[in-house]
Design an enzyme around this catalytic site. Structure first.
Site, PDB file in Angstrom:
ATOM      1  N   LYS A  43     -17.676  -1.946   6.202  1.00  0.00           N
ATOM      2  CA  LYS A  43     -16.480  -1.953   7.067  1.00  0.00           C
ATOM      3  C   LYS A  43     -16.707  -1.042   8.271  1.00  0.00           C
ATOM      4  O   LYS A  43     -16.343  -1.390   9.401  1.00  0.00           O
ATOM      5  CB  LYS A  43     -15.244  -1.517   6.276  1.00  0.00           C
ATOM      6  N   TYR A  47     -19.714  -1.090   0.154  1.00  0.00           N
ATOM      7  CA  TYR A  47     -18.650  -1.927   0.721  1.00  0.00           C
ATOM      8  C   TYR A  47     -17.997  -1.210   1.900  1.00  0.00           C
ATOM      9  O   TYR A  47     -17.833  -1.785   2.981  1.00  0.00           O
ATOM     10  CB  TYR A  47     -17.589  -2.236  -0.359  1.00  0.00           C
ATOM     11  N   SER A  69     -10.453  -1.469   6.743  1.00  0.00           N
ATOM     12  CA  SER A  69      -9.852  -0.893   5.536  1.00  0.00           C
ATOM     13  C   SER A  69      -9.641   0.601   5.709  1.00  0.00           C
ATOM     14  O   SER A  69     -10.404   1.270   6.410  1.00  0.00           O
ATOM     15  CB  SER A  69     -10.809  -1.153   4.378  1.00  0.00           C
TER      16      SER A  69
HETATM   17  P1  NAD Z   1     -10.599 -12.258  -0.956  1.00  0.00           P
HETATM   18  O1  NAD Z   1     -11.879 -12.131  -1.702  1.00  0.00           O
HETATM   19  O2  NAD Z   1      -9.420 -12.773  -1.691  1.00  0.00           O
HETATM   20  O3  NAD Z   1     -10.805 -13.185   0.341  1.00  0.00           O
HETATM   21  C1  NAD Z   1     -12.031 -13.289   1.007  1.00  0.00           C
HETATM   22  C2  NAD Z   1     -12.348 -14.767   1.138  1.00  0.00           C
HETATM   23  O4  NAD Z   1     -13.568 -14.911   1.870  1.00  0.00           O
HETATM   24  C3  NAD Z   1     -12.553 -15.466  -0.207  1.00  0.00           C
HETATM   25  O5  NAD Z   1     -11.749 -16.625  -0.239  1.00  0.00           O
HETATM   26  C4  NAD Z   1     -14.036 -15.816  -0.237  1.00  0.00           C
HETATM   27  O6  NAD Z   1     -14.271 -17.035  -0.928  1.00  0.00           O
HETATM   28  C5  NAD Z   1     -14.377 -15.901   1.244  1.00  0.00           C
HETATM   29  N1  NAD Z   1     -15.759 -15.575   1.593  1.00  0.00           N
HETATM   30  C6  NAD Z   1     -16.474 -14.464   1.245  1.00  0.00           C
HETATM   31  N2  NAD Z   1     -17.714 -14.533   1.770  1.00  0.00           N
HETATM   32  C7  NAD Z   1     -17.780 -15.689   2.483  1.00  0.00           C
HETATM   33  C8  NAD Z   1     -18.789 -16.320   3.262  1.00  0.00           C
HETATM   34  N3  NAD Z   1     -20.006 -15.778   3.406  1.00  0.00           N
HETATM   35  N4  NAD Z   1     -18.515 -17.500   3.853  1.00  0.00           N
HETATM   36  C9  NAD Z   1     -17.294 -18.086   3.711  1.00  0.00           C
HETATM   37  N5  NAD Z   1     -16.302 -17.530   2.984  1.00  0.00           N
HETATM   38  C10 NAD Z   1     -16.539 -16.352   2.380  1.00  0.00           C
HETATM   39  O7  NAD Z   1     -10.293 -10.837  -0.292  1.00  0.00           O
HETATM   40  P2  NAD Z   1      -8.966 -10.302   0.384  1.00  0.00           P
HETATM   41  O8  NAD Z   1      -8.391  -9.285  -0.524  1.00  0.00           O
HETATM   42  O9  NAD Z   1      -8.143 -11.417   0.871  1.00  0.00           O
HETATM   43  O10 NAD Z   1      -9.600  -9.508   1.605  1.00  0.00           O
HETATM   44  C11 NAD Z   1      -9.735 -10.087   2.876  1.00  0.00           C
HETATM   45  C12 NAD Z   1     -10.438  -9.107   3.796  1.00  0.00           C
HETATM   46  O11 NAD Z   1      -9.675  -7.906   3.852  1.00  0.00           O
HETATM   47  C13 NAD Z   1     -11.824  -8.703   3.352  1.00  0.00           C
HETATM   48  O12 NAD Z   1     -12.632  -8.559   4.489  1.00  0.00           O
HETATM   49  C14 NAD Z   1     -11.607  -7.367   2.682  1.00  0.00           C
HETATM   50  O13 NAD Z   1     -12.761  -6.573   2.735  1.00  0.00           O
HETATM   51  C15 NAD Z   1     -10.501  -6.799   3.543  1.00  0.00           C
HETATM   52  N6  NAD Z   1      -9.683  -5.796   2.852  1.00  0.00           N
HETATM   53  C16 NAD Z   1      -9.140  -6.081   1.651  1.00  0.00           C
HETATM   54  C17 NAD Z   1      -8.382  -5.121   1.001  1.00  0.00           C
HETATM   55  C18 NAD Z   1      -7.823  -5.383  -0.376  1.00  0.00           C
HETATM   56  O14 NAD Z   1      -7.539  -4.426  -1.094  1.00  0.00           O
HETATM   57  N7  NAD Z   1      -7.613  -6.623  -0.786  1.00  0.00           N
HETATM   58  C19 NAD Z   1      -8.144  -3.885   1.603  1.00  0.00           C
HETATM   59  C20 NAD Z   1      -8.703  -3.637   2.857  1.00  0.00           C
HETATM   60  C21 NAD Z   1      -9.470  -4.608   3.483  1.00  0.00           C
HETATM   61  C1  WQD Z   2      -5.564   2.623  -6.741  1.00  0.00           C
HETATM   62  C2  WQD Z   2      -5.299   3.812  -7.636  1.00  0.00           C
HETATM   63  C3  WQD Z   2      -7.145   4.386  -9.057  1.00  0.00           C
HETATM   64  C4  WQD Z   2      -7.136   0.819 -11.486  1.00  0.00           C
HETATM   65  C5  WQD Z   2      -9.615   0.046  -3.177  1.00  0.00           C
HETATM   66  C6  WQD Z   2     -10.873   0.066  -2.347  1.00  0.00           C
HETATM   67  C7  WQD Z   2     -10.556   0.243  -0.900  1.00  0.00           C
HETATM   68  C8  WQD Z   2      -9.520  -0.780  -0.429  1.00  0.00           C
HETATM   69  C9  WQD Z   2      -8.326  -0.783  -1.310  1.00  0.00           C
HETATM   70  C10 WQD Z   2     -10.653  -2.715   0.415  1.00  0.00           C
HETATM   71  C11 WQD Z   2      -6.492   4.777  -7.735  1.00  0.00           C
HETATM   72  C12 WQD Z   2      -5.954   3.957  -9.872  1.00  0.00           C
HETATM   73  C13 WQD Z   2      -6.818   1.757 -10.536  1.00  0.00           C
HETATM   74  C14 WQD Z   2      -6.933   1.115 -12.855  1.00  0.00           C
HETATM   75  C15 WQD Z   2      -6.072   3.266 -12.229  1.00  0.00           C
HETATM   76  N1  WQD Z   2     -10.042  -2.116  -0.510  1.00  0.00           N
HETATM   77  N2  WQD Z   2      -6.303   2.961 -10.916  1.00  0.00           N
HETATM   78  N3  WQD Z   2      -6.401   2.328 -13.166  1.00  0.00           N
HETATM   79  O1  WQD Z   2      -9.263   2.688  -5.080  1.00  0.00           O
HETATM   80  O2  WQD Z   2      -7.303   2.944  -3.476  1.00  0.00           O
HETATM   81  O3  WQD Z   2      -8.974   1.283  -3.022  1.00  0.00           O
HETATM   82  O4  WQD Z   2      -8.736  -0.963  -2.670  1.00  0.00           O
HETATM   83  O5  WQD Z   2     -10.979  -2.318   1.487  1.00  0.00           O
HETATM   84  O6  WQD Z   2     -11.738   0.112  -0.207  1.00  0.00           O
HETATM   85  O7  WQD Z   2     -11.702   1.132  -2.798  1.00  0.00           O
HETATM   86  O8  WQD Z   2      -7.435   0.927  -4.944  1.00  0.00           O
HETATM   87  O9  WQD Z   2      -6.244  -0.400  -6.610  1.00  0.00           O
HETATM   88  O10 WQD Z   2      -8.607   0.328  -7.122  1.00  0.00           O
HETATM   89  O11 WQD Z   2      -6.791   2.023  -7.107  1.00  0.00           O
HETATM   90  O12 WQD Z   2      -5.619   4.353 -12.567  1.00  0.00           O
HETATM   91  O13 WQD Z   2      -7.227   0.320 -13.750  1.00  0.00           O
HETATM   92  O14 WQD Z   2      -5.084   3.337  -8.972  1.00  0.00           O
HETATM   93  O15 WQD Z   2      -7.811   5.441  -9.696  1.00  0.00           O
HETATM   94  O16 WQD Z   2      -5.990   6.068  -7.817  1.00  0.00           O
HETATM   95  P1  WQD Z   2      -8.276   2.074  -4.168  1.00  0.00           P
HETATM   96  P2  WQD Z   2      -7.299   0.621  -6.478  1.00  0.00           P
END
Ligand code: NAD
Ligand code: WQD
Length: 339
Positions: free
Chosen positions: A153, A149, A124
Site C-alpha cells: 500500500k 501487504y 489503508s
Molecule cells: P476483496 O478481496 O473483497 O476485493 C478485492 C477484489 O479484487 C476481489 O474480488 C478479487 O477477486 C479481486 N482481485 C484481486 N487481485 C486481482 C487481479 N490480479 N486481477 C483482477 N481482480 C483481482 O477486498 P476488499 O476488502 O474489498 O478490499 C478492496 C481494496 O481495499 C483492496 O485493495 C484492499 O487492500 C483495500 N483495503 C481493504 C481494507 C479492508 O479491511 N477490507 C482496508 C483497507 C484497504
Molecule cells: C481488529 C482488532 C485485533 C480478530 C487489518 C489490516 C489492516 C486493514 C484493516 C487492510 C485488533 C482484534 C481480531 C480476532 C481479535 N486492512 N481481533 N480477534 O488488525 O486493525 O487491520 O484490517 O488494509 O491493514 O491489518 O483489523 O479486524 O484484523 O483486527 O481480538 O479474531 O480486533 O487484535 O485489535 P486490523 P482486524
C-alpha cells in the site's frame, strides 16, 4: 461516463459499484474472482436494476486489459483489486508484491498511453503503523509498515504520487480504516475465505456457531478495557466516499491533482465494545476468550476524517450497532444460500 472498477466484485468494490450505478455512472468491472464470487454480479443487478459489464480476468494479463480499454471509452478508474490478507503477505510476500503492484502498474500504463486521468486508489490506515498521536489525520507521519501487504500500500501510494506528478494526472488516495457491515438488502457483504482474520467476520461466524469462540487478542493494552482500539467504518458509507471523490476529481479544473483522504468515523471502539455492540444489536451471544496479543497488532488507530468532510462533503453516518445488524443479516443470507 464509463468507470473501470478493478476488483469490483469484492467486498468494498461491489458496494461502490452499486453507489456508482445509483449516480448514473456506467461501470466496467475487471475481477479475476480470486477472492469473490460471480453471484455478486447478479445481486448488483438485483439491487440496481442494471448489470455492469464484467470481465473475469487477472489484471496482470496486460493484453486482456488493453482489449478492455480498446473496447470502451474509459474516463476513470477505482482500483480495488489487490490481495489483502495481512498474515499471508508475511509468508507469501512475492504474491503480494506481484499482484498488488503489477496489477496497478498495468492499469496506469493504459492511462498513460491513452491520456486518461481520474484514478482512485484503495489505500489503508495500515500505512500509518502505530501513530504517535490520535486521531490520525492525513499529515500524520507514515511509519514503516508491519506487513508486506502494508508495504504494497505504501509502494502503491508512492507509485501514484510519481505517476500524478510526471504525467499530470488526477489521483486520489483513500486511506480506509476498518470497513465493516453489509448492504442493507443483505445481497452484498464480505466473503471471508477460510477462517477469518478480521474481527467482525470472526465475531459474526462465532455468533452463527461456525466458530466456537472468538479469541480476543490481548486485554493488557493501555486502553480502558485493555483491548485494542480501531475505527470501524460502515462499508456503504465508505462506498459513498468513492463517488464523492470521483466526482471531485472529474470536476477539477486542475490537470495534476494528488489528494489524500482518511475514511473513518473518527471514533475508536475496543474489541470488547464491538463484541458487546454485536450482541446488543442482534440479540445473539458471542462467546469469547482472552488470549495473548497478536503479533504485529497496534494498540489504537482512529481517524480524523475532517478533510473528507470539508473537501468531499462526506462523512460517516451509520452507527456501529446499525452496521453490525447488516453483517448479521448478510450472515443469515449466506446460510440460506448455502442450504
Ligand atoms: P476483496 O478481496 O473483497 O476485493 C478485492 C477484489 O479484487 C476481489 O474480488 C478479487 O477477486 C479481486 N482481485 C484481486 N487481485 C486481482 C487481479 N490480479 N486481477 C483482477 N481482480 C483481482 O477486498 P476488499 O476488502 O474489498 O478490499 C478492496 C481494496 O481495499 C483492496 O485493495 C484492499 O487492500 C483495500 N483495503 C481493504 C481494507 C479492508 O479491511 N477490507 C482496508 C483497507 C484497504
Ligand atoms: C481488529 C482488532 C485485533 C480478530 C487489518 C489490516 C489492516 C486493514 C484493516 C487492510 C485488533 C482484534 C481480531 C480476532 C481479535 N486492512 N481481533 N480477534 O488488525 O486493525 O487491520 O484490517 O488494509 O491493514 O491489518 O483489523 O479486524 O484484523 O483486527 O481480538 O479474531 O480486533 O487484535 O485489535 P486490523 P482486524
Amino acid at each position: 461516463m464509463s468507470i473501470l472498477v478493478t476488483g469490483g466484485l469484492g467486498y468494498i468494490g461491489s458496494h461502490t459499484v452499486v453507489e456508482l450505478i445509483n449516480n448514473n455512472f456506467d461501470v466496467i468491472i475487471v475481477d479475476d474472482l480470486s477472492n469473490s464470487e460471480k453471484f455478486i454480479l447478479d445481486n448488483i443487478e438485483e439491487i440496481t436494476g442494471k448489470r455492469p459489464i464484467f470481465y473475469p480476468f487477472d489484471l496482470r494479463r496486460k493484453e486482456l486489459l488493453t482489449q478492455v480499454f480498446d473496447a470502451h471509452h474509459i474516463e476513470g478508474c477505482i482500483n480495488f483489486a489487490a490481495s489483502k490478507a495481512v498474515g499471508e503477505s508475511m509468508t507469501e510476500p512475492l504474491k503480494y508484491y506481484e499482484n498488488n503492484l503489477f496489477s496497478l502498474i498495468n492499469v496506469l500504463q493504459e492511462f498513460r498511453e491513452r491520456n486518461i486521468s481520474n484514478f482512485i486508489f484503495s489505500s489503508s490506515c495500515t500505512v500509518y503503523g502505530q501513530a504517535d498521536e490520535m486521531p490520525i489525520d492525513e499529515n500524520t507521519p507514515l511509519k514503516e509498515a508491519e506487513s508486506s501487504y502494508g508495504k504494497t500500500k505504501q509502494m502503491g501510494e508512492d507509485i501514484l504520487k510519481d505517476f500524478s506528478r510526471a504525467y499530470q494526472k488526477r489521483v486520489t488516495l483513500l486511506r480506509y480504516f476498518n470497513p465493516i457491515g453489509a448492504h442493507p438488502t443483505a445481497l452484498l457483504g464480505e466473503l471471508p475465505a477460510g477462517i477469518p482474520n478480521n474481527l467482525v467476520p470472526y465475531v459474526t461466524q462465532t455468533a452463527a456457531g461456525i466458530r466456537e469462540k472468538l479469541s480476543v487478542w490481548g486485554d493488557d493494552y493501555p486502553t480502558e478495557d485493555g483491548t485494542a482500539i480501531r475505527d470501524y467504518i460502515y462499508v456503504v458509507d465508505l462506498a459513498k466516499a468513492h463517488v464523492a471523490a470521483l466526482k471531485k476529481l472529474m470536476h477539477s479544473n486542475e490537470e495534476t491533482v494528488l489528494d489524500i483522504y482518511n475514511l473513518g468515523t473518527g471514533k475508536g471502539s475496543s474489541v470488547l465494545e464491538v463484541v458487546k455492540a454485536f450482541e446488543l444489536a442482534n440479540g445473539v451471544p458471542v462467546p469469547y476468550q482472552i488470549c495473548p496479543r497478536r503479533e504485529g497488532d497496534i494498540t489504537v488507530a482512529y481517524a480524523n476524517a475532517d478533510k473528507a468532510e470539508r473537501e468531499l462533503g462526506w462523512k460517516s453516518e451509520t452507527t456501529l450497532e446499525e452496521a453490525l445488524k447488516t453483517t448479521w443479516e448478510w450472515q443469515k443470507y449466506l446460510k440460506d444460500r448455502n442450504n
